[in-house]
Design an enzyme around this catalytic site. Sequence first.
Site, mmCIF file in Angstrom:
data_model
loop_
_atom_site.group_PDB
_atom_site.id
_atom_site.type_symbol
_atom_site.label_atom_id
_atom_site.label_comp_id
_atom_site.label_asym_id
_atom_site.label_seq_id
_atom_site.Cartn_x
_atom_site.Cartn_y
_atom_site.Cartn_z
ATOM 1 N N THR A 5 2.590 0.382 -4.913
ATOM 2 C CA THR A 5 3.158 -0.064 -6.290
ATOM 3 C C THR A 5 2.281 -0.130 -7.510
ATOM 4 O O THR A 5 3.468 -0.211 -8.740
ATOM 5 C CB THR A 5 2.943 -1.941 -5.486
ATOM 6 O OG1 THR A 5 3.042 -2.220 -4.175
ATOM 7 C CG2 THR A 5 3.597 -2.999 -5.779
ATOM 8 N N PHE A 20 -3.954 9.911 -10.487
ATOM 9 C CA PHE A 20 -5.346 9.215 -9.651
ATOM 10 C C PHE A 20 -6.525 8.572 -10.559
ATOM 11 O O PHE A 20 -7.061 7.805 -11.210
ATOM 12 C CB PHE A 20 -5.738 9.564 -8.318
ATOM 13 C CG PHE A 20 -6.309 8.765 -7.755
ATOM 14 C CD1 PHE A 20 -6.204 7.643 -6.687
ATOM 15 C CD2 PHE A 20 -8.107 8.900 -7.391
ATOM 16 C CE1 PHE A 20 -6.863 6.603 -6.459
ATOM 17 C CE2 PHE A 20 -8.363 8.295 -6.734
ATOM 18 C CZ PHE A 20 -7.888 7.584 -6.379
ATOM 19 N N LYS A 27 -8.415 5.997 -2.655
ATOM 20 C CA LYS A 27 -8.380 7.698 -2.425
ATOM 21 C C LYS A 27 -7.297 8.639 -2.947
ATOM 22 O O LYS A 27 -7.594 9.457 -3.206
ATOM 23 C CB LYS A 27 -7.982 8.089 -0.576
ATOM 24 C CG LYS A 27 -9.659 8.336 -0.005
ATOM 25 C CD LYS A 27 -9.742 8.761 0.932
ATOM 26 C CE LYS A 27 -10.927 9.401 1.818
ATOM 27 N NZ LYS A 27 -10.490 9.779 3.563
ATOM 28 N N LYS A 79 0.655 -1.060 -0.076
ATOM 29 C CA LYS A 79 -0.246 0.179 -0.126
ATOM 30 C C LYS A 79 0.500 1.232 -0.112
ATOM 31 O O LYS A 79 0.193 2.087 0.728
ATOM 32 C CB LYS A 79 -1.314 0.246 1.093
ATOM 33 C CG LYS A 79 -1.826 -0.939 1.053
ATOM 34 C CD LYS A 79 -2.079 -1.626 0.255
ATOM 35 C CE LYS A 79 -3.384 -1.488 -0.481
ATOM 36 N NZ LYS A 79 -3.293 -1.929 -1.613
ATOM 37 N N TYR A 112 5.806 8.421 -1.988
ATOM 38 C CA TYR A 112 4.760 8.043 -2.425
ATOM 39 C C TYR A 112 4.679 9.885 -2.603
ATOM 40 O O TYR A 112 3.709 10.645 -2.822
ATOM 41 C CB TYR A 112 3.218 7.460 -1.921
ATOM 42 C CG TYR A 112 1.983 7.457 -1.906
ATOM 43 C CD1 TYR A 112 1.599 6.763 -2.305
ATOM 44 C CD2 TYR A 112 1.547 9.108 -1.302
ATOM 45 C CE1 TYR A 112 0.280 7.159 -3.319
ATOM 46 C CE2 TYR A 112 0.103 8.575 -1.774
ATOM 47 C CZ TYR A 112 -0.485 7.688 -2.521
ATOM 48 O OH TYR A 112 -1.954 7.437 -3.030
ATOM 49 N N ARG A 145 6.216 5.187 1.087
ATOM 50 C CA ARG A 145 4.571 6.144 2.387
ATOM 51 C C ARG A 145 5.093 6.016 3.566
ATOM 52 O O ARG A 145 5.635 5.304 4.143
ATOM 53 C CB ARG A 145 3.897 5.327 1.412
ATOM 54 C CG ARG A 145 2.216 6.248 1.331
ATOM 55 C CD ARG A 145 1.179 5.467 0.952
ATOM 56 N NE ARG A 145 0.416 6.327 1.014
ATOM 57 C CZ ARG A 145 -1.274 5.720 0.754
ATOM 58 N NH1 ARG A 145 -1.718 4.848 0.361
ATOM 59 N NH2 ARG A 145 -2.054 6.830 1.090
ATOM 60 N N HIS A 160 6.791 -7.630 -2.700
ATOM 61 C CA HIS A 160 6.738 -6.739 -0.962
ATOM 62 C C HIS A 160 8.195 -7.800 -0.766
ATOM 63 O O HIS A 160 7.641 -6.704 0.800
ATOM 64 C CB HIS A 160 5.300 -7.134 -0.611
ATOM 65 C CG HIS A 160 4.445 -6.031 -1.251
ATOM 66 N ND1 HIS A 160 4.304 -4.786 -1.840
ATOM 67 C CD2 HIS A 160 2.946 -6.864 -1.957
ATOM 68 C CE1 HIS A 160 3.276 -4.592 -2.577
ATOM 69 N NE2 HIS A 160 2.417 -5.884 -2.464
#
Length: 297
Positions: free
Chosen positions: A54, A227, A256, A51, A191, A128, A106
Amino acid sequence: MDSSEVKAETFELVLHKGFNLIRGIHDPDEVDQICNLEIRDTDVFVVTYPKSGTIWMQQILLLLEVKGDLTVFKHNSNAELLPWIEVQDHRVKYITAPSPRLRVTHLLHQFMPFALSQKKGKVIYVARNPKDALVSYYHFHKVANMLETPKDFDDFFEKFLRGDVYGGSWFEHIKTWYSHKNDMNILFITYEEMIKDLKSAVEKVSLFLGKELTDEQLASVVKHSTFNNMKKIPQASYEQVSSDLLNHNQGTFMRKGTIGDWKNYFTLSQCERFDMIFHREMKDFPLSFTWDSSAVA
Ligand code: PPS
């Protein structure tokens, strides 16, 4: 964390050499063989704690490959074009895949090909703010069938701090990868940098990979990786992932896409505790982060 070929079954975390894998998604024996993979100079691994951006970096790399021309890969999903190396069967496919082999992971550094630490291939580590990664991960646990649905936010908060999730401890993940920075061709990017100035972030990645794109092509990469635009591209937004793996009624991968959402979830005492642990774990860490991690809204 996706594979369209994985069948639904009973998923559960299994601790393997100090790292949680997901039964049904990862095969520990195969994961153990990743370290022996030969690396080509053109290979690129995107490394993230879950999260942390990626699929965003996945989209940027794929667009850089095709010089911003979205139409080139409209028939394949990003997960097929730039898969997770640790997912079952992907290691074998990697061996014979044509160059450039682009992969995400990951995993901790200890599982990755030894050759990366001989400066073969390239690594992009996306970090992030862990508070935002925690909130994003909390929601993703409700969407992902392979992850246990959290009892509530407080319970998940504790699990995350214990590292009792796929990906393990956020602190261990970033610290161990960073500790190998001098052995590898590695770019660290956050991020938050990408949110604040996507154009500069894309240019940084392009330069690191030695790509030569015109300003117009770079602008197209940026445009198709915002986004709102990514959300409209089913191959990039993971809308097409089988409902065996993702419960699309519970939410989306592209949730979001903001910074600071943690302020809507953390209580003051959770914030204080997180900050205390962050400072204890990261006090000697040389990278400084740009995120605002202290104020509770
Ligand atoms: S995973 O499951 O670990 O692969 O997830 P990952 O892709 O690392 O993280 C998902 C979060 O990244 C956000 N995202 C984006 N943010 C901004 N811009 C773009 N283009 C973008 N693409 C993905 C996604 O919305 C998830 O964050 P949250 O906070 O849940 O929205």
